[in-house]
Design a protein around this motif. Structure first.
Motif, PDB file in Angstrom:
ATOM      1  N   GLY A 153      52.431  76.900 -45.921  1.00  0.00           N
ATOM      2  CA  GLY A 153      53.082  77.672 -44.929  1.00  0.00           C
ATOM      3  C   GLY A 153      54.017  76.750 -44.188  1.00  0.00           C
ATOM      4  N   THR A 154      55.052  77.026 -44.265  1.00  0.00           N
ATOM      5  CA  THR A 154      56.148  76.206 -43.437  1.00  0.00           C
ATOM      6  C   THR A 154      55.782  76.368 -41.966  1.00  0.00           C
ATOM      7  OG1 THR A 154      57.788  77.701 -43.408  1.00  0.00           O
ATOM      8  CG2 THR A 154      57.920  76.295 -45.220  1.00  0.00           C
ATOM      9  N   TYR A 171      45.109  74.591 -56.850  1.00  0.00           N
ATOM     10  CA  TYR A 171      45.254  75.848 -56.346  1.00  0.00           C
ATOM     11  C   TYR A 171      46.745  76.223 -56.682  1.00  0.00           C
ATOM     12  CZ  TYR A 171      46.140  79.165 -52.297  1.00  0.00           C
ATOM     13  OH  TYR A 171      46.613  80.098 -51.543  1.00  0.00           O
ATOM     14  N   ALA A 172      47.152  77.120 -57.507  1.00  0.00           N
ATOM     15  CA  ALA A 172      48.269  77.404 -58.265  1.00  0.00           C
ATOM     16  C   ALA A 172      49.083  78.735 -57.725  1.00  0.00           C
ATOM     17  CB  ALA A 172      48.119  77.381 -59.636  1.00  0.00           C
ATOM     18  N   LEU A 173      49.878  78.545 -56.520  1.00  0.00           N
ATOM     19  CA  LEU A 173      50.391  79.980 -56.246  1.00  0.00           C
ATOM     20  C   LEU A 173      51.770  79.647 -56.297  1.00  0.00           C
ATOM     21  CD1 LEU A 173      49.543  82.349 -54.010  1.00  0.00           C
ATOM     22  CD2 LEU A 173      50.030  80.772 -52.405  1.00  0.00           C
ATOM     23  N   THR A 174      52.538  78.544 -55.770  1.00  0.00           N
ATOM     24  CA  THR A 174      53.848  78.413 -55.547  1.00  0.00           C
ATOM     25  C   THR A 174      54.585  78.690 -56.912  1.00  0.00           C
ATOM     26  OG1 THR A 174      53.680  77.207 -53.602  1.00  0.00           O
ATOM     27  CG2 THR A 174      55.546  77.177 -54.683  1.00  0.00           C
ATOM     28  N   ILE A 229      55.917  71.475 -44.669  1.00  0.00           N
ATOM     29  CA  ILE A 229      56.243  72.561 -45.582  1.00  0.00           C
ATOM     30  C   ILE A 229      55.185  73.243 -46.211  1.00  0.00           C
ATOM     31  CG2 ILE A 229      57.442  72.799 -47.758  1.00  0.00           C
ATOM     32  CD1 ILE A 229      59.285  70.197 -46.984  1.00  0.00           C
ATOM     33  N   GLY A 281      58.005  81.098 -52.859  1.00  0.00           N
ATOM     34  CA  GLY A 281      57.341  79.952 -52.236  1.00  0.00           C
ATOM     35  C   GLY A 281      56.643  80.687 -50.986  1.00  0.00           C
TER      36      GLY A 281
HETATM   37  C1  LIG Z   1      53.695  67.882 -51.120  1.00  0.00           C
HETATM   38  C2  LIG Z   1      53.611  69.341 -51.510  1.00  0.00           C
HETATM   39  C3  LIG Z   1      52.373  69.624 -51.974  1.00  0.00           C
HETATM   40  C4  LIG Z   1      52.138  70.905 -52.352  1.00  0.00           C
HETATM   41  N1  LIG Z   1      50.967  71.411 -53.021  1.00  0.00           N
HETATM   42  C5  LIG Z   1      51.041  72.861 -53.240  1.00  0.00           C
HETATM   43  C6  LIG Z   1      49.610  73.409 -54.274  1.00  0.00           C
HETATM   44  O1  LIG Z   1      48.886  72.522 -54.315  1.00  0.00           O
HETATM   45  N2  LIG Z   1      49.727  74.748 -54.485  1.00  0.00           N
HETATM   46  C7  LIG Z   1      50.727  75.606 -54.224  1.00  0.00           C
HETATM   47  O2  LIG Z   1      50.719  76.620 -54.567  1.00  0.00           O
HETATM   48  N3  LIG Z   1      51.966  75.232 -53.576  1.00  0.00           N
HETATM   49  C8  LIG Z   1      52.067  73.610 -53.002  1.00  0.00           C
HETATM   50  N4  LIG Z   1      53.188  73.324 -52.508  1.00  0.00           N
HETATM   51  C9  LIG Z   1      54.039  74.302 -52.341  1.00  0.00           C
HETATM   52  C10 LIG Z   1      54.093  74.543 -50.850  1.00  0.00           C
HETATM   53  O3  LIG Z   1      53.233  75.550 -50.697  1.00  0.00           O
HETATM   54  C11 LIG Z   1      55.822  75.265 -50.705  1.00  0.00           C
HETATM   55  O4  LIG Z   1      56.522  74.581 -51.066  1.00  0.00           O
HETATM   56  C12 LIG Z   1      55.867  75.947 -49.566  1.00  0.00           C
HETATM   57  O5  LIG Z   1      55.029  77.318 -49.264  1.00  0.00           O
HETATM   58  C13 LIG Z   1      57.312  76.417 -49.204  1.00  0.00           C
HETATM   59  O6  LIG Z   1      57.766  77.286 -49.914  1.00  0.00           O
HETATM   60  P1  LIG Z   1      59.110  76.746 -50.931  1.00  0.00           P
HETATM   61  O7  LIG Z   1      59.199  75.581 -51.240  1.00  0.00           O
HETATM   62  O8  LIG Z   1      59.328  77.852 -51.936  1.00  0.00           O
HETATM   63  O9  LIG Z   1      60.243  76.919 -49.732  1.00  0.00           O
HETATM   64  P2  LIG Z   1      61.244  78.472 -49.213  1.00  0.00           P
HETATM   65  O10 LIG Z   1      59.900  79.598 -48.992  1.00  0.00           O
HETATM   66  O11 LIG Z   1      62.396  78.743 -50.201  1.00  0.00           O
HETATM   67  O12 LIG Z   1      61.513  78.124 -47.965  1.00  0.00           O
HETATM   68  C14 LIG Z   1      62.968  77.568 -47.613  1.00  0.00           C
HETATM   69  C15 LIG Z   1      63.143  77.530 -46.026  1.00  0.00           C
HETATM   70  O13 LIG Z   1      63.414  78.773 -45.763  1.00  0.00           O
HETATM   71  C16 LIG Z   1      62.287  79.219 -44.712  1.00  0.00           C
HETATM   72  N5  LIG Z   1      61.946  80.362 -44.667  1.00  0.00           N
HETATM   73  C17 LIG Z   1      61.415  81.016 -45.924  1.00  0.00           C
HETATM   74  N6  LIG Z   1      60.889  82.418 -45.561  1.00  0.00           N
HETATM   75  C18 LIG Z   1      61.328  82.505 -44.224  1.00  0.00           C
HETATM   76  C19 LIG Z   1      61.332  83.586 -43.348  1.00  0.00           C
HETATM   77  N7  LIG Z   1      60.663  84.684 -43.541  1.00  0.00           N
HETATM   78  N8  LIG Z   1      61.907  83.388 -41.969  1.00  0.00           N
HETATM   79  C20 LIG Z   1      62.310  82.254 -41.818  1.00  0.00           C
HETATM   80  N9  LIG Z   1      62.406  81.189 -42.548  1.00  0.00           N
HETATM   81  C21 LIG Z   1      61.805  81.393 -43.654  1.00  0.00           C
HETATM   82  C22 LIG Z   1      61.402  78.050 -44.719  1.00  0.00           C
HETATM   83  O14 LIG Z   1      60.596  77.843 -43.585  1.00  0.00           O
HETATM   84  C23 LIG Z   1      61.910  76.859 -45.252  1.00  0.00           C
HETATM   85  O15 LIG Z   1      62.546  76.199 -44.168  1.00  0.00           O
HETATM   86  C24 LIG Z   1      53.425  71.922 -52.268  1.00  0.00           C
HETATM   87  C25 LIG Z   1      54.441  71.475 -51.738  1.00  0.00           C
HETATM   88  C26 LIG Z   1      54.460  69.998 -51.231  1.00  0.00           C
HETATM   89  C27 LIG Z   1      55.841  69.659 -50.716  1.00  0.00           C
END
Ligand SMILES: Cc1cc2nc3c(=O)[nH]c(=O)nc-3n(C[C@H](O)[C@H](O)[C@H](O)COP(=O)(O)OP(=O)(O)OC[C@H]3O[C@@H](n4cnc5c(N)ncnc54)[C@H](O)[C@@H]3O)c2cc1C
Length: 384
Positions: free
Chosen positions: A365-366, A123-126, A362, A131
């Motif tokens: 959705g964090t 699933y390729a979203l990020t 994380i 993120g």
């Molecule tokens: C082990 C692992 C597996 C994963 N597998 C997949 C996968 O299969 N497919 C895929 O597409 N992705 C995958 N991901 C990616 C994951 O979904 C993203 O890392 C996650 O959605 C957060 O995005 P980001 O890392 O860019 O952090 P960011 O969005 O940059 O967030 C950084 C910080 O800012 C906070 N933040 C961001 N926006 C807001 C807001 N509006 N209000 C308050 N705080 C905010 C966040 O809570 C976080 O603490 C994976 C990640 C990990 C670690």
């Protein structure tokens, strides 16, 4: 309200527990150290019906209800988060999303093969710059006759290097923000689809495969559209509703594994002439861990039961994901602490639980994003 599992659910729980404890748990540390799990385990998951669990039988599934599915995630997550993560992506994010959004042709062509483990999904979203903020994605889909050309970079894609099929999200018009996001089912053998392992070493989920995917004029036929142009954001969020249930249930499994490990350790080790289990402060820590794990389990089963009843459960699933992952994180932290210095080495499993659980807070959705979703439902915020 019936808090008992049905006979069928109990039977499934026993089967999943036996599989997870006999065929997964004993090897989880080795897989973590090798940074990969054997392909054989995927074959076994298919054989046990896990990869098609909640899919309808007509598409090669087992027709499990969502409570049963949550139980399977919980039992497997109790043994190994990388294995549970594989399933949550392959089944929760990919197969269930195709089931909800695919055409009849797409469902018939893909779902039985995904359920049999013949093909693997990712699933390729990020993206590097998108993120949590999916609407700002930079990947583009440009129409070219009966085809689209996909361009962009995706990161952190679980199963990405071993997948045969990828759900790829790209924008047909970036000025439309999330209304431009469009979903495609892309074969990973398509020209212009490049992938490689993520740089660096992950804190946890070390047996999982995480990829960077580069799309360079990746040409896909319009029949690869999943949903319509501009519906990709809804497709992505619908998939996450399924996936988050798997994450919540997996977190319950980790919290339970922390309890299991502590019971084993605390009833054996002695200090000051008595078992650690006999100290009141230790008992308090264990009682708290138990109560939070039960609360997490109830929130998760409730979200699953509502899904079974056909109720829209975005808020309930977010609440389960938020609470269960944070409760499991607290449980893992306490479990390491209660093991003393022994918990600080990879000779005991709690060290792995502590590393793995951070990722749960994380991905999909964090915790902050889950709070935003819940508050939006409660307060009507964020609606413009
Ligand atoms: C082990 C692992 C597996 C994963 N597998 C997949 C996968 O299969 N497919 C895929 O597409 N992705 C995958 N991901 C990616 C994951 O979904 C993203 O890392 C996650 O959605 C957060 O995005 P980001 O890392 O860019 O952090 P960011 O969005 O940059 O967030 C950084 C910080 O800012 C906070 N933040 C961001 N926006 C807001 C807001 N509006 N209000 C308050 N705080 C905010 C966040 O809570 C976080 O603490 C994976 C990640 C990990 C670690």
């Amino acid at each position: 309200m019936d808090f008992q599992l049905s006979p069928l659910q109990k039977e499934l729980q026993a089967r999943m527990r036996a599989f997870a404890q006999n065929e997964v748990a004993p090897f989880a540390r080795q897989w973590d150290e090798n940074r990969a799990m054997p392909r054989e385990i995927i074959r076994r998951l298919a054989e046990l019906g896990v990869l098609g669990g909640p899919l309808p039988r007509e598409y090669g599934g087992q027709g499990w209800d969502y409570v049963s599915t949550a139980i399977a995630y919980e039992e497997i997550g109790r043994a190994c988060s990388s294995t549970r993560g594989f399933i949550a992506v392959h089944l929760g994010l990919v197969s269930m999303c195709i089931k909800d959004w695919g055409t009849e042709e797409q469902k018939r062509a893909l779902l039985p093969r995904l359920a049999r483990g013949e093909i693997i999904g990712c699933y390729a979203l990020t993206e590097p710059n998108a993120g949590s903020d999916v609407g700002s994605m930079e990947s583009t889909a440009t129409r070219d006759g009966d085809h689209y050309l996909l361009n962009g970079t995706k990161i952190w894609i679980s199963n990405g290097n071993i997948a045969d099929v990828a759900l790829v999200f790209a924008s047909v018009d970036r000025s439309l923000k999330h209304r431009g996001v469009t979903a495609f089912i892309v074969e990973t053998s398509a020209p212009g689809f490049h992938r490689e392992k993520m740089e660096g070493q992950e804190l946890g989920h070390r047996a999982s495969d995480h990829a960077v995917i580069r799309l360079q004029n990746c040409r896909v036929h319009k029949s690869a559209l999943l949903g319509k142009e501009g519906e990709g954001f809804k497709v992505a969020m619908g998939a996450l509703d399924h996936g988050r249930l798997g994450v919540a249930a997996g977190a319950v499994g980790v919290a339970q594994a922390c309890i299991d490990a502590c019971v084993e350790f605390l009833t054996k080790r002695q200090q000051f002439g008595q078992r650690l289990a006999d100290f009141q402060m230790v008992q308090q820590a264990m009682a708290d861990m138990f109560v939070e794990t039960e609360a997490a389990r109830l929130l998760t089963y409730k979200a699953a039961a509502l899904k079974d009843a056909g109720v829209r459960t975005t808020s309930e699933t977010s609440a389960a994901k938020l609470y269960a992952t944070e409760a499991a994180s607290r449980a893992a932290s306490k479990a390491v602490f209660l093991h003393g210095s022994y918990g600080y080495t990879n000779l005991y499993p709690v060290e792995r639980y502590y590393r793995d659980i951070k990722g749960f807070e994380i991905y999909e959705g964090t915790s902050f994003i889950q709070r935003i979703i819940i508050a939006r439902d409660l307060l009507g915020t964020g609606k413009k």
